[in-house]
Scaffold this active site. Structure first.
Site, mmCIF file in Angstrom:
data_model
loop_
_atom_site.group_PDB
_atom_site.id
_atom_site.type_symbol
_atom_site.label_atom_id
_atom_site.label_comp_id
_atom_site.label_asym_id
_atom_site.label_seq_id
_atom_site.Cartn_x
_atom_site.Cartn_y
_atom_site.Cartn_z
ATOM 1 N N ASP A 191 41.759 33.758 -36.678
ATOM 2 C CA ASP A 191 40.630 34.636 -37.016
ATOM 3 C C ASP A 191 40.823 35.956 -36.264
ATOM 4 O O ASP A 191 41.124 35.963 -35.068
ATOM 5 C CB ASP A 191 39.308 33.972 -36.600
ATOM 6 C CG ASP A 191 38.101 34.676 -37.187
ATOM 7 O OD1 ASP A 191 37.349 34.041 -37.925
ATOM 8 O OD2 ASP A 191 37.909 35.884 -36.886
ATOM 9 N N ILE A 192 40.657 37.055 -36.977
ATOM 10 C CA ILE A 192 40.940 38.381 -36.416
ATOM 11 C C ILE A 192 39.903 38.796 -35.351
ATOM 12 O O ILE A 192 40.174 39.653 -34.517
ATOM 13 C CB ILE A 192 41.048 39.426 -37.563
ATOM 14 C CG1 ILE A 192 41.943 40.579 -37.184
ATOM 15 C CG2 ILE A 192 39.703 39.883 -38.061
ATOM 16 C CD1 ILE A 192 43.392 40.241 -37.085
ATOM 17 N N HIS B 88 36.464 26.920 -39.726
ATOM 18 C CA HIS B 88 36.776 27.496 -38.414
ATOM 19 C C HIS B 88 37.127 26.380 -37.428
ATOM 20 O O HIS B 88 36.381 25.398 -37.310
ATOM 21 C CB HIS B 88 35.544 28.218 -37.836
ATOM 22 C CG HIS B 88 35.061 29.397 -38.627
ATOM 23 N ND1 HIS B 88 35.271 30.700 -38.230
ATOM 24 C CD2 HIS B 88 34.358 29.480 -39.784
ATOM 25 C CE1 HIS B 88 34.709 31.525 -39.096
ATOM 26 N NE2 HIS B 88 34.148 30.816 -40.045
ATOM 27 N N GLN C 27 28.099 32.854 -44.479
ATOM 28 C CA GLN C 27 29.423 33.045 -45.091
ATOM 29 C C GLN C 27 29.609 34.512 -45.464
ATOM 30 O O GLN C 27 28.799 35.082 -46.200
ATOM 31 C CB GLN C 27 29.584 32.158 -46.337
ATOM 32 C CG GLN C 27 30.981 32.280 -46.944
ATOM 33 C CD GLN C 27 31.265 31.255 -48.035
ATOM 34 O OE1 GLN C 27 30.363 30.569 -48.517
ATOM 35 N NE2 GLN C 27 32.526 31.174 -48.435
ATOM 36 N N VAL C 28 30.666 35.105 -44.947
ATOM 37 C CA VAL C 28 30.973 36.512 -45.217
ATOM 38 C C VAL C 28 32.145 36.620 -46.184
ATOM 39 O O VAL C 28 32.146 37.455 -47.087
ATOM 40 C CB VAL C 28 31.277 37.258 -43.891
ATOM 41 C CG1 VAL C 28 31.737 38.677 -44.161
ATOM 42 C CG2 VAL C 28 30.042 37.248 -42.983
ATOM 43 N N HIS D 33 36.768 28.425 -46.071
ATOM 44 C CA HIS D 33 37.522 28.384 -44.814
ATOM 45 C C HIS D 33 36.777 27.554 -43.791
ATOM 46 O O HIS D 33 35.548 27.594 -43.721
ATOM 47 C CB HIS D 33 37.778 29.793 -44.277
ATOM 48 C CG HIS D 33 36.557 30.643 -44.181
ATOM 49 N ND1 HIS D 33 35.976 31.260 -45.271
ATOM 50 C CD2 HIS D 33 35.770 30.960 -43.122
ATOM 51 C CE1 HIS D 33 34.909 31.919 -44.896
ATOM 52 N NE2 HIS D 33 34.753 31.758 -43.583
ATOM 53 N N ASN E 32 30.791 27.858 -42.892
ATOM 54 C CA ASN E 32 29.617 28.539 -43.424
ATOM 55 C C ASN E 32 29.701 28.549 -44.945
ATOM 56 O O ASN E 32 30.736 28.947 -45.498
ATOM 57 C CB ASN E 32 29.549 29.971 -42.878
ATOM 58 C CG ASN E 32 29.515 29.989 -41.355
ATOM 59 O OD1 ASN E 32 28.870 29.138 -40.735
ATOM 60 N ND2 ASN E 32 30.223 30.921 -40.748
HETATM 61 P P1 AMP Z 1 32.542 33.475 -42.282
HETATM 62 O O1 AMP Z 1 31.407 34.165 -41.622
HETATM 63 O O2 AMP Z 1 32.509 31.977 -42.078
HETATM 64 O O3 AMP Z 1 32.717 33.863 -43.738
HETATM 65 O O4 AMP Z 1 33.825 33.919 -41.486
HETATM 66 C C1 AMP Z 1 34.761 34.854 -41.934
HETATM 67 C C2 AMP Z 1 35.730 35.041 -40.806
HETATM 68 O O5 AMP Z 1 36.876 35.700 -41.295
HETATM 69 C C3 AMP Z 1 35.195 35.904 -39.659
HETATM 70 O O6 AMP Z 1 35.182 35.123 -38.452
HETATM 71 C C4 AMP Z 1 36.176 37.073 -39.580
HETATM 72 O O7 AMP Z 1 36.461 37.474 -38.260
HETATM 73 C C5 AMP Z 1 37.396 36.510 -40.278
HETATM 74 N N1 AMP Z 1 38.250 37.496 -40.929
HETATM 75 C C6 AMP Z 1 37.865 38.465 -41.785
HETATM 76 N N2 AMP Z 1 38.941 39.156 -42.213
HETATM 77 C C7 AMP Z 1 40.031 38.595 -41.625
HETATM 78 C C8 AMP Z 1 41.430 38.857 -41.651
HETATM 79 N N3 AMP Z 1 41.941 39.844 -42.405
HETATM 80 N N4 AMP Z 1 42.241 38.083 -40.910
HETATM 81 C C9 AMP Z 1 41.741 37.082 -40.158
HETATM 82 N N5 AMP Z 1 40.430 36.785 -40.088
HETATM 83 C C10 AMP Z 1 39.584 37.520 -40.810
#
Ligand code: AMP
Ligand code: ZN
Length: 136
Positions: A30-31, A101, A93-94, A99, A86
């Site tokens: 995760d970035i 975690h 969920q973003v 995915h 999420n």
């Molecule tokens: P969620 O809130 O469960 O949808 O988590 C999305 C996750 O993706 C977040 O923790 C972000 O930091 C991670 N994320 C978004 N873009 C990238 C990327 N390009 N590479 C790695 N992680 C990412």
């Protein structure tokens, strides 16, 4: 799907810190980690969340989550691991590509999980009935 950033990561069109890959799954750092080693495990086929993933893809993901959790805990010398997922916007969920975690945890790292409150009188049995009704 064309604009899905995790599909692009799986395809190698966007860079990532890959830690594992097999025929069905892809795992990368995760970035913006809760702690270093925070990893996301995704199915290679696009699905949005737990509600639309196929059984085979989900099984593949969750098997990798199990084995990678032990690997990540050892590698980061963590004191424990949280597994989080999420599903849908209001659950946090973003990114709309399924995915899971894997989050290494350390004594005193200060990361707070959800708050909890006890059920009010009669509330538990009500919700239990609603859930069981959906099963029948
Ligand atoms: P969620 O809130 O469960 O949808 O988590 C999305 C996750 O993706 C977040 O923790 C972000 O930091 C991670 N994320 C978004 N873009 C990238 C990327 N390009 N590479 C790695 N992680 C990412
Ligand atoms: Zn996708």
């Amino acid at each position: 799907m064309g604009e899905c950033i995790f599909c692009k990561i799986v395809a190698g069109e966007l860079s990532s810190f890959k830690v594992y890959e097999d025929d069905e799954t892809f795992a990368f750092l995760d970035i913006r980690p809760v702690n270093p080693g925070h990893t996301l495990v995704v199915p290679k086929h696009h699905s949005v969340n737990i509600f639309d993933v196929g059984a085979e893809d989900w099984t593949a993901v969750i098997k990798v989550v199990r084995s990678l959790s032990a690997v990540i805990e050892r590698a980061t010398e963590a004191d424990g691991i949280n597994i989080n997922m999420n599903n849908r916007e209001h659950a946090g969920q973003v990114v709309d590509h399924l995915h899971v975690h894997i989050i290494p945890r350390f004594k005193g790292d200060g990361f707070k999980l959800w708050h909890q409150t006890p059920y009010k009188e009669g509330e538990a049995v009500k919700v239990q009935k609603k859930i069981k009704a959906q099963l029948s």
